[in-house]
Scaffold this motif. Structure first.
Motif, PDB file in Angstrom:
ATOM      1  N   VAL A   1       0.832  -1.207   0.000  1.00  0.00           N
ATOM      2  CA  VAL A   1       0.000   0.000   0.000  1.00  0.00           C
ATOM      3  C   VAL A   1       0.866   1.256   0.000  1.00  0.00           C
ATOM      4  O   VAL A   1       0.624   2.211  -0.749  1.00  0.00           O
ATOM      5  CB  VAL A   1      -0.951  -0.005   1.210  1.00  0.00           C
ATOM      6  N   ARG A   2       1.916   1.256   0.811  1.00  0.00           N
ATOM      7  CA  ARG A   2       2.765   2.441   0.915  1.00  0.00           C
ATOM      8  C   ARG A   2       3.792   2.518  -0.206  1.00  0.00           C
ATOM      9  O   ARG A   2       4.081   3.603  -0.710  1.00  0.00           O
ATOM     10  CB  ARG A   2       3.440   2.452   2.296  1.00  0.00           C
ATOM     11  N   ASN A   3       4.328   1.376  -0.608  1.00  0.00           N
ATOM     12  CA  ASN A   3       5.308   1.398  -1.696  1.00  0.00           C
ATOM     13  C   ASN A   3       4.714   1.901  -3.001  1.00  0.00           C
ATOM     14  O   ASN A   3       5.392   2.548  -3.797  1.00  0.00           O
ATOM     15  CB  ASN A   3       5.892   0.002  -1.920  1.00  0.00           C
ATOM     16  N   PHE A   4       3.436   1.606  -3.219  1.00  0.00           N
ATOM     17  CA  PHE A   4       2.805   1.989  -4.475  1.00  0.00           C
ATOM     18  C   PHE A   4       1.841   3.155  -4.310  1.00  0.00           C
ATOM     19  O   PHE A   4       1.072   3.472  -5.219  1.00  0.00           O
ATOM     20  CB  PHE A   4       2.100   0.782  -5.095  1.00  0.00           C
ATOM     21  N   ASP A   5       1.918   3.791  -3.140  1.00  0.00           N
ATOM     22  CA  ASP A   5       1.167   5.025  -2.887  1.00  0.00           C
ATOM     23  C   ASP A   5      -0.323   4.838  -3.168  1.00  0.00           C
ATOM     24  O   ASP A   5      -0.955   5.647  -3.858  1.00  0.00           O
ATOM     25  CB  ASP A   5       1.733   6.164  -3.742  1.00  0.00           C
ATOM     26  N   LEU A   6      -0.898   3.767  -2.638  1.00  0.00           N
ATOM     27  CA  LEU A   6      -2.320   3.499  -2.825  1.00  0.00           C
ATOM     28  C   LEU A   6      -3.144   4.292  -1.811  1.00  0.00           C
ATOM     29  O   LEU A   6      -2.914   4.167  -0.607  1.00  0.00           O
ATOM     30  CB  LEU A   6      -2.618   2.010  -2.640  1.00  0.00           C
TER      31      LEU A   6
ATOM     32  N   GLY B   1      -9.447   5.371  -8.523  1.00  0.00           N
ATOM     33  CA  GLY B   1      -9.512   4.829  -9.874  1.00  0.00           C
ATOM     34  C   GLY B   1     -10.153   3.468  -9.969  1.00  0.00           C
ATOM     35  O   GLY B   1     -10.899   3.172 -10.909  1.00  0.00           O
ATOM     36  N   ASN B   2      -9.869   2.622  -9.020  1.00  0.00           N
ATOM     37  CA  ASN B   2     -10.402   1.256  -9.005  1.00  0.00           C
ATOM     38  C   ASN B   2     -10.171   0.636  -7.629  1.00  0.00           C
ATOM     39  O   ASN B   2      -9.366   1.129  -6.843  1.00  0.00           O
ATOM     40  CB  ASN B   2      -9.730   0.388 -10.075  1.00  0.00           C
ATOM     41  N   SER B   3     -10.897  -0.423  -7.360  1.00  0.00           N
ATOM     42  CA  SER B   3     -10.638  -1.206  -6.149  1.00  0.00           C
ATOM     43  C   SER B   3      -9.378  -2.030  -6.358  1.00  0.00           C
ATOM     44  O   SER B   3      -9.046  -2.399  -7.481  1.00  0.00           O
ATOM     45  CB  SER B   3     -11.819  -2.128  -5.840  1.00  0.00           C
ATOM     46  N   VAL B   4      -8.671  -2.317  -5.264  1.00  0.00           N
ATOM     47  CA  VAL B   4      -7.444  -3.110  -5.337  1.00  0.00           C
ATOM     48  C   VAL B   4      -7.671  -4.388  -4.531  1.00  0.00           C
ATOM     49  O   VAL B   4      -7.999  -4.330  -3.340  1.00  0.00           O
ATOM     50  CB  VAL B   4      -6.234  -2.335  -4.779  1.00  0.00           C
ATOM     51  N   TYR B   5      -7.482  -5.534  -5.174  1.00  0.00           N
ATOM     52  CA  TYR B   5      -7.793  -6.825  -4.560  1.00  0.00           C
ATOM     53  C   TYR B   5      -6.513  -7.570  -4.201  1.00  0.00           C
ATOM     54  O   TYR B   5      -5.823  -8.109  -5.063  1.00  0.00           O
ATOM     55  CB  TYR B   5      -8.653  -7.668  -5.503  1.00  0.00           C
ATOM     56  N   PHE B   6      -6.203  -7.572  -2.904  1.00  0.00           N
ATOM     57  CA  PHE B   6      -5.097  -8.362  -2.368  1.00  0.00           C
ATOM     58  C   PHE B   6      -5.656  -9.696  -1.871  1.00  0.00           C
ATOM     59  O   PHE B   6      -6.871  -9.831  -1.678  1.00  0.00           O
ATOM     60  CB  PHE B   6      -4.436  -7.636  -1.197  1.00  0.00           C
ATOM     61  N   PRO B   7      -4.800 -10.688  -1.623  1.00  0.00           N
ATOM     62  CA  PRO B   7      -5.280 -11.918  -0.987  1.00  0.00           C
ATOM     63  C   PRO B   7      -5.922 -11.612   0.369  1.00  0.00           C
ATOM     64  O   PRO B   7      -5.285 -11.025   1.238  1.00  0.00           O
ATOM     65  CB  PRO B   7      -4.001 -12.754  -0.817  1.00  0.00           C
ATOM     66  N   ARG B   8      -7.178 -11.914   0.514  1.00  0.00           N
ATOM     67  CA  ARG B   8      -7.948 -11.745   1.747  1.00  0.00           C
ATOM     68  C   ARG B   8      -8.103 -10.289   2.189  1.00  0.00           C
ATOM     69  O   ARG B   8      -8.411 -10.017   3.339  1.00  0.00           O
ATOM     70  CB  ARG B   8      -7.317 -12.558   2.895  1.00  0.00           C
ATOM     71  N   HIS B   9      -7.903  -9.353   1.292  1.00  0.00           N
ATOM     72  CA  HIS B   9      -8.058  -7.948   1.669  1.00  0.00           C
ATOM     73  C   HIS B   9      -8.367  -7.115   0.425  1.00  0.00           C
ATOM     74  O   HIS B   9      -7.784  -7.345  -0.637  1.00  0.00           O
ATOM     75  CB  HIS B   9      -6.792  -7.422   2.339  1.00  0.00           C
ATOM     76  N   VAL B  10      -9.280  -6.155   0.581  1.00  0.00           N
ATOM     77  CA  VAL B  10      -9.667  -5.280  -0.526  1.00  0.00           C
ATOM     78  C   VAL B  10      -9.553  -3.831  -0.089  1.00  0.00           C
ATOM     79  O   VAL B  10      -9.957  -3.469   1.017  1.00  0.00           O
ATOM     80  CB  VAL B  10     -11.120  -5.550  -0.988  1.00  0.00           C
ATOM     81  N   ILE B  11      -8.975  -3.006  -0.953  1.00  0.00           N
ATOM     82  CA  ILE B  11      -9.041  -1.550  -0.773  1.00  0.00           C
ATOM     83  C   ILE B  11     -10.082  -1.062  -1.779  1.00  0.00           C
ATOM     84  O   ILE B  11      -9.813  -0.980  -2.976  1.00  0.00           O
ATOM     85  CB  ILE B  11      -7.687  -0.880  -1.026  1.00  0.00           C
ATOM     86  N   PRO B  12     -11.293  -0.787  -1.330  1.00  0.00           N
ATOM     87  CA  PRO B  12     -12.383  -0.491  -2.263  1.00  0.00           C
ATOM     88  C   PRO B  12     -12.308   0.922  -2.846  1.00  0.00           C
ATOM     89  O   PRO B  12     -11.734   1.819  -2.233  1.00  0.00           O
ATOM     90  CB  PRO B  12     -13.626  -0.659  -1.390  1.00  0.00           C
ATOM     91  N   MET B  13     -12.894   1.075  -4.017  1.00  0.00           N
ATOM     92  CA  MET B  13     -12.986   2.406  -4.614  1.00  0.00           C
ATOM     93  C   MET B  13     -14.052   3.232  -3.893  1.00  0.00           C
ATOM     94  O   MET B  13     -13.947   4.454  -3.789  1.00  0.00           O
ATOM     95  CB  MET B  13     -13.327   2.297  -6.099  1.00  0.00           C
ATOM     96  N   LEU B  14     -15.080   2.555  -3.388  1.00  0.00           N
ATOM     97  CA  LEU B  14     -16.182   3.208  -2.686  1.00  0.00           C
ATOM     98  C   LEU B  14     -16.279   2.655  -1.267  1.00  0.00           C
ATOM     99  O   LEU B  14     -15.969   1.483  -1.030  1.00  0.00           O
ATOM    100  CB  LEU B  14     -17.506   2.958  -3.414  1.00  0.00           C
TER     101      LEU B  14
ATOM    102  N   ILE C   1     -18.939  -0.405  -9.357  1.00  0.00           N
ATOM    103  CA  ILE C   1     -18.581  -0.414  -7.936  1.00  0.00           C
ATOM    104  C   ILE C   1     -17.070  -0.351  -7.770  1.00  0.00           C
ATOM    105  O   ILE C   1     -16.561   0.230  -6.820  1.00  0.00           O
ATOM    106  CB  ILE C   1     -19.147  -1.671  -7.240  1.00  0.00           C
ATOM    107  N   ARG C   2     -16.335  -0.948  -8.726  1.00  0.00           N
ATOM    108  CA  ARG C   2     -14.888  -1.076  -8.548  1.00  0.00           C
ATOM    109  C   ARG C   2     -14.047  -0.412  -9.633  1.00  0.00           C
ATOM    110  O   ARG C   2     -12.828  -0.457  -9.557  1.00  0.00           O
ATOM    111  CB  ARG C   2     -14.509  -2.552  -8.456  1.00  0.00           C
ATOM    112  N   ARG C   3     -14.665   0.248 -10.633  1.00  0.00           N
ATOM    113  CA  ARG C   3     -13.891   0.953 -11.659  1.00  0.00           C
ATOM    114  C   ARG C   3     -14.545   2.297 -11.972  1.00  0.00           C
ATOM    115  O   ARG C   3     -15.739   2.359 -12.278  1.00  0.00           O
ATOM    116  CB  ARG C   3     -13.796   0.119 -12.952  1.00  0.00           C
TER     117      ARG C   3
END
Length: 748
Positions: free
Chosen positions: A231-236, A322-335, A580-582
């Protein structure tokens, strides 16, 4: 603050007193005679000015000539003729080894930077450089003229100490300098902890960068740390601004929608959602019925535009994400969840606002007509891909969970699901006739235990239920693109340009070595790719060949100019089915509504800005999730050091062989230095490594047996050795953080 002084060595000239004053003419002659920049040392020696006084005189004349544009100063001690070097602007990309390159604003091939230039900058900085020549392989190289902008303010790394000195080693390997931390700025960080730092002083040629610890994130191997790092390395963007949280409060008290004003009622249709077992937001539902001549397909998409107002704080934040980000077992949602998993999610047996694409399709799978309209729906079931494929009888035995019985869909949905499957086969066949390319490359599925520690990594394969939904979404997206092209001036399209001829030629050559033929053409039609993919179905190395073909193509992106989608074989395509995600899909919904109501879409952003931004955020999300998964794979392999596996050679390079394990969806490198007492010859044409003494040949697809020798979490790299190869003594591997060549700044 002190600075380094560099010693100079030179032989004294015996005729100093008789020497005439140096003019610019002999310097120009020497500079113009060379294709590459010349050094001050070369000029001093050639012009007999290599004593202290002579060098000072020479440097004075050189600087005067640079001021009057007679020559160009390439770097601190290099000079060139005007026009022999090119001055350009771009963005720095760093490598762990210390060197880097500059991605130019004007496009074209990147320019390599030597290690001494990288001492001035960090990854992602903006620079002005001079292109000074080419190396023996034809790659351009250059030197930095000036740093235009230091882009980094915060970096994530691990805190270490060396005596009284504290420093942070960045976890993003593209940052190849360590950061000095004064004792008063460590914020309680202890040895080896992961920290987030704020940069105080940027790097210079003589001084390393300095920083202070803002946040101690925890121990390196804490569960979930890989996501925090990515999250921090890619400035999400991952925290909701106060303004967004204030706006979200209004949605918490809103119940099910029931207003049919300006909406059609489709609540009686047995619409269903079909998603993965771990899906949390449901933004598409489908229904199909048979007509006298063909089919009626209803694709209902969550109507996010009825909740997110253009220009609101929520809308601005969704654009930034811009979009939701889907990690294994974790989501950073757009909304926020109140919308993404609540009011906008098409959950079963609740009313939901939706935007419908209602399509009539003939018996051969071609669209006859369509229309878009806002509606009120009520999903009859939340189904999974595995569940539907099992009910249809198309689920492979290997994909079934042992001992698990899948529940059948509700009876009222049976007829529709059977027709959806029937229609999907026809749509797919119709699309394939148009030359659409289909890659069947599995994704990595990371399995965790109850402590959130990784248990294994396996390949996630698609089944026919995945393909069923995919065909329906493709068709709805085609219709949306067609509608935008005809009736909107502000559409955003999903475009995919033709591949570069040089990459096509490389793929064709390598495939030819294995008996596969990619139709001869500088830029083949997409049908040529489809043909060769069909010819390799069932081959034991099919996945590796598919990856080779995929790498020969460009990446799809968003744009306002519709240039078609090469891989899909479509003249016009967009994204409508995942608002919802884009963010692009949300914009497309707004444009379609504007077309229907004949009222302008009051968006805060131009279509061009939306296309550019979402193309960037899509790449950012892909890079972040890939990094997190690779970290998890590496962490898992730290517990498998010494274990032996069977594998397959997935790539061959001049520095070694990459091997993918047969039982785990994990790959690693066997470096040439660990391939025994032999001299290995790399053949770039045949992509092979051949041992001169042993005669052993490694090529794509070779079956091998390996032992896991190292799993380096800092570099997210896994190393293997071949079984049965006698190893030479391994060289020591010093951590770069243990050696500090630059001076530390005085903290005054």
């Amino acid at each position: 603050m002190s600075t380094k002084k560099k010693s100079s060595k030179g032989r004294k000239n015996s005729g100093v007193g008789d020497r005439r004053k140096l003019s610019s003419a002999p310097i120009l002659k020497l500079v113009n005679a060379k294709d590459d920049p010349v050094s001050t040392r070369y000029l001093a020696q050639t012009l007999s000015r290599d004593d202290k006084a002579g060098r000072q005189e020479l440097v004075t004349v050189l600087e005067q000539m640079a001021d009057t544009k007679q020559i160009v100063r390439v770097s601190k001690n290099k000079w060139a003729a005007p026009g022999s070097v090119k001055q350009v602007i771009g963005t720095v990309v760093g490598y762990a080894e210390g060197h880097g390159f500059v991605k130019l604003d004007e496009g074209g091939d990147s320019v390599n930077l030597p290690k001494h230039s990288m001492q001035l900058v960090l990854h992602n900085d903006r620079v002005e450089i001079l292109i000074t020549g080419k190396d023996r392989r034809g790659k351009r190289f250059g030197d930095i003229i000036s740093v235009l902008e230091h882009k980094n303010t915060h970096i994530t790394g691990r805190y270490f100490t060396d005596g009284q000195m504290g420093f942070v080693v960045p976890l993003d390997q593209r940052f190849n300098q360590d950061f000095y931390i004064a004792s008063e700025d460590r914020n309680g960080a202890t040895e080896g902890q992961v920290v987030n730092i704020e940069i105080i002083d940027q790097p210079t040629r003589d001084f390393e960068p300095t920083a202070k610890v803002l946040e101690v994130m925890g121990e390196y191997l804490d569960p979930g740390m890989e996501i925090e790092i990515a999250v921090r390395n890619f400035d999400l963007p991952h925290e909701w601004p106060t303004e967004v949280l204030d706006e979200v409060l209004q949605y918490e008290s809103i119940g099910e929608p029931g207003d049919l004003k300006d909406r059609e009622n489709v609540r009686d249709l047995p619409l269903v959602t079909i998603d993965g077992e771990d899906a949390r937001d449901f933004d598409d539902a489908v229904y199909c019925e048979k007509l006298e001549s063909g089919y009626r397909l209803v694709v209902a998409i969550a109507d996010v535009s009825s909740y997110v107002t253009p220009g609101s704080a929520l809308d601005l934040e969704a654009f930034e994400r811009g979009n939701s980000v889907y990690f294994p077992r974790h989501v950073i949602p757009m909304l926020p969840e109140v919308l993404s998993n609540g009011l906008c999610s098409l959950k079963p047996e609740v009313n939901r606002n939706c935007f419908v694409c209602d399509i009539k399709i003939n018996e051969s799978g071609a669209v006859e007509k369509y229309r878009f309209y806002p509606a009120l729906m009520r999903s009859k079931a939340r189904l999974t891909y595995t569940q539907v494929a099992d009910w249809l009888g198309v689920l492979e035995e290997s994909a079934k969970d042992e001992g698990l019985t899948y529940q059948a869909p509700p009876k009222e949905c049976h007829a529709s699901i059977k027709l959806l499957y029937e229609l999907s086969m026809k749509l797919r066949q119709h699309r394939q006739k148009g030359g659409s390319i289909e890659f069947e490359i599995p994704e990595a599925l990371v399995m965790f235990n109850d402590q959130r520690k990784i248990e294994t990594v396996v390949a996630r394969h698609r089944n026919d239920a995945h393909r069923l939904i995919e065909e329906m979404m493709l068709l709805a997206n085609i219709c949306a693109a067609d509608e935008l092209e005809m009736r909107s001036e502000h559409g955003v399209f999903r475009v995919h340009e033709t591949p570069e001829p040089i990459k096509v030629a490389e793929a064709r050559r390598i495939l030819g070595l294995f008996g596969f033929r990619l139709r001869e053409s500088e830029i083949p039609e997409s049908s040529a790719y489809a043909e060769v993919l069909a010819s390799m179905v069932g081959h034991e190395q099919e996945r590796f060949f598919q990856s080779l073909l995929l790498r020969s193509m460009k990446q799809a992106r968003y744009a306002t100019e519709n240039t078609g989608h090469y891989a899909l074989g479509f003249d016009s395509y967009t994204h409508f089915t995942s608002p919802i995600r884009r963010y692009t899909d949300l914009h497309v919904h707004r444009e379609l509504r504007a077309v229907l109501t004949k009222k302008a879409n009051k968006t805060s952003f131009s279509a061009e800005a939306i296309g550019d931004k979402t193309s960037m955020t899509e790449r950012r999300a892909e890079d972040a999730t890939r990094a997190a998964i690779q970290w998890l794979k590496t962490e898992y392999m730290t517990h498998r050091i010494g274990d032996v596996f069977k594998g397959t050679v997935s790539s061959v390079t001049d520095f070694g062989v990459f091997v993918e394990l047969d039982d785990l969806f994990i790959d690693g490198l066997v470096h040439v230095t660990n391939m025994g007492n032999d001299f290995w010859v790399f053949d770039a044409n045949f992509r092979t490594l051949t041992g001169e003494r042993s005669g052993v040949v490694y090529r794509l697809g070779s079956p091998v047996k390996i032992v896991v020798t190292r799993a380096d979490l800092e570099k997210a790299r896994i190393d293997f050795d071949f079984i049965g190869v006698k190893q030479e003594k391994r060289r020591g591997n010093k951590n770069r953080s243990g050696k500090h060549k630059k001076k530390k700044r005085d903290k005054r």
